[in-house]
Design a protein around this motif. Structure first.
Motif, PDB file in Angstrom:
ATOM      1  N   ARG A 172     -17.444  12.076  39.331  1.00 49.88           N
ATOM      2  CA  ARG A 172     -16.037  12.237  40.365  1.00 49.88           C
ATOM      3  C   ARG A 172     -16.634  12.262  41.759  1.00 49.88           C
ATOM      4  O   ARG A 172     -17.914  12.631  41.657  1.00 49.88           O
ATOM      5  CB  ARG A 172     -15.674  13.016  39.835  1.00 49.88           C
TER       6      ARG A 172
ATOM      7  N   GLU B 216     -12.916  13.172  45.981  1.00 54.85           N
ATOM      8  CA  GLU B 216     -11.655  13.294  46.166  1.00 54.85           C
ATOM      9  C   GLU B 216     -10.596  13.541  44.868  1.00 54.85           C
ATOM     10  O   GLU B 216      -9.449  14.230  44.308  1.00 54.85           O
ATOM     11  CB  GLU B 216     -10.419  11.515  46.490  1.00 54.85           C
ATOM     12  N   PHE B 217     -11.848  12.479  43.860  1.00 58.05           N
ATOM     13  CA  PHE B 217     -11.313  12.933  42.356  1.00 58.05           C
ATOM     14  C   PHE B 217     -11.909  14.744  41.120  1.00 58.05           C
ATOM     15  O   PHE B 217     -10.412  14.869  41.306  1.00 58.05           O
ATOM     16  CB  PHE B 217     -11.791  12.566  42.040  1.00 58.05           C
TER      17      PHE B 217
ATOM     18  N   ARG C  90      -8.118  17.088  42.920  1.00 59.49           N
ATOM     19  CA  ARG C  90      -7.735  16.589  41.672  1.00 59.49           C
ATOM     20  C   ARG C  90      -7.099  17.213  40.860  1.00 59.49           C
ATOM     21  O   ARG C  90      -6.122  17.665  40.446  1.00 59.49           O
ATOM     22  CB  ARG C  90      -7.242  15.038  41.545  1.00 59.49           C
TER      23      ARG C  90
ATOM     24  N   GLU D 145      -4.710  19.986  41.488  1.00 57.28           N
ATOM     25  CA  GLU D 145      -3.264  19.422  41.643  1.00 57.28           C
ATOM     26  C   GLU D 145      -3.054  19.358  40.711  1.00 57.28           C
ATOM     27  O   GLU D 145      -1.334  20.319  40.191  1.00 57.28           O
ATOM     28  CB  GLU D 145      -3.101  18.601  42.385  1.00 57.28           C
ATOM     29  N   GLU D 146      -3.552  19.124  39.500  1.00 58.39           N
ATOM     30  CA  GLU D 146      -3.351  18.889  38.150  1.00 58.39           C
ATOM     31  C   GLU D 146      -2.713  19.934  37.576  1.00 58.39           C
ATOM     32  O   GLU D 146      -1.936  19.386  36.137  1.00 58.39           O
ATOM     33  CB  GLU D 146      -4.173  17.359  38.731  1.00 58.39           C
TER      34      GLU D 146
END
Length: 245
Positions: A47, A50-51, A54, A57-58
């Motif tokens: 990854r 940035e990924f 996440r 956040e998710e």
């Protein structure tokens, strides 16, 4: 502070550190948090940064924050808290890659069955591919141009700087941080984790590992093949190597 008693877990994410049910994941993450005073956590992933971020956040999980992130299949290295590049290692990668992005992207321009991934990594070029009779020729074409190539999941193909992969970058980071080899455990599940296992470091292949990886690790005495998938497999491997941790 990294001491001789520090255990270093250098783990892949998808299928490994992120594998298992939410209940299994949270149980394992809580276990790691309880050992945080003597645990150094390194994410070693395909990854991008940035990924990877996440995740926080998710996911409706309390996921431990890594101390370091080796991303982009070993071509980027960040300090976990500040998210700044680890210059001593990143400069080594950057010097090997140079200004190769445009050239590397054109090597396979006339090859069928390849789709450029919608990414803009700085030190690699990534494709989706379909394995067929052209695979060996494609890999040789990349290597003849002076790059390394990693395929995984019968889906992903990465053109990398010569000598750079998850394993070699981890070793560079260990050297920079003065971490001794016996302190480290790696874990993974796909072919792009093979370089981690080929370092000779204590390693865990989880039960849901890609079959092509399982074949490759058979001769490697330093790899423990867990009967459990995902986070349960990592926990099983840690107990195998360090029963009292």
């Amino acid at each position: 502070m990294i001491t001789q008693n520090t255990l270093v877990l250098a783990t892949d994410l998808d299928g490994t550190f992120l594998g298992g049910s939410p209940q299994e994941q949270q149980k394992f993450y809580n276990y790691l948090q309880s050992k945080r005073d003597r645990l150094l956590l390194i994410f070693v992933t395909g990854r991008s940064l940035e990924f990877t971020l996440r995740l926080y956040e998710e996911k409706n999980l309390i996921i431990p924050r890594p101390d370091y992130i080796i991303g982009d299949v070993g071509t980027t290295v960040y300090e976990g808290k500040t998210l700044t590049p680890v210059a001593q290692v990143q400069n080594w990668i950057a010097n090997l890659w140079g200004n190769s992005s445009e050239f590397a992207g054109k090597i396979l321009a006339d090859e069928p069955g390849l789709t450029l991934q919608p990414l803009s990594p700085e030190y690699r070029v990534s494709y989706y591919y379909k394995p067929d009779q052209n695979q060996d020729r494609i890999i040789k074409k990349i290597q003849d141009a002076g790059f390394d190539c990693i395929t995984s999941g019968d889906k992903y193909l990465d053109i990398l700087p010569k000598g750079v992969a998850k394993g070699s970058t981890l070793l560079k980071l260990m050297n920079y941080l003065n971490i001794a080899s016996p302190q480290v455990i790696t874990s993974g599940d796909s072919l792009n984790d093979l370089s981690l296992f080929e370092t000779g470091l204590k390693s865990i292949a989880v039960a849901n590992s890609e079959l092509k990886l399982v074949e490759k690790i058979k001769p490697l005495k330093n790899v423990y093949y867990s009967n459990y998938p995902g986070v349960t497999g990592i926990f099983d491997g840690i107990q195998y190597y360090h029963p009292t941790f």
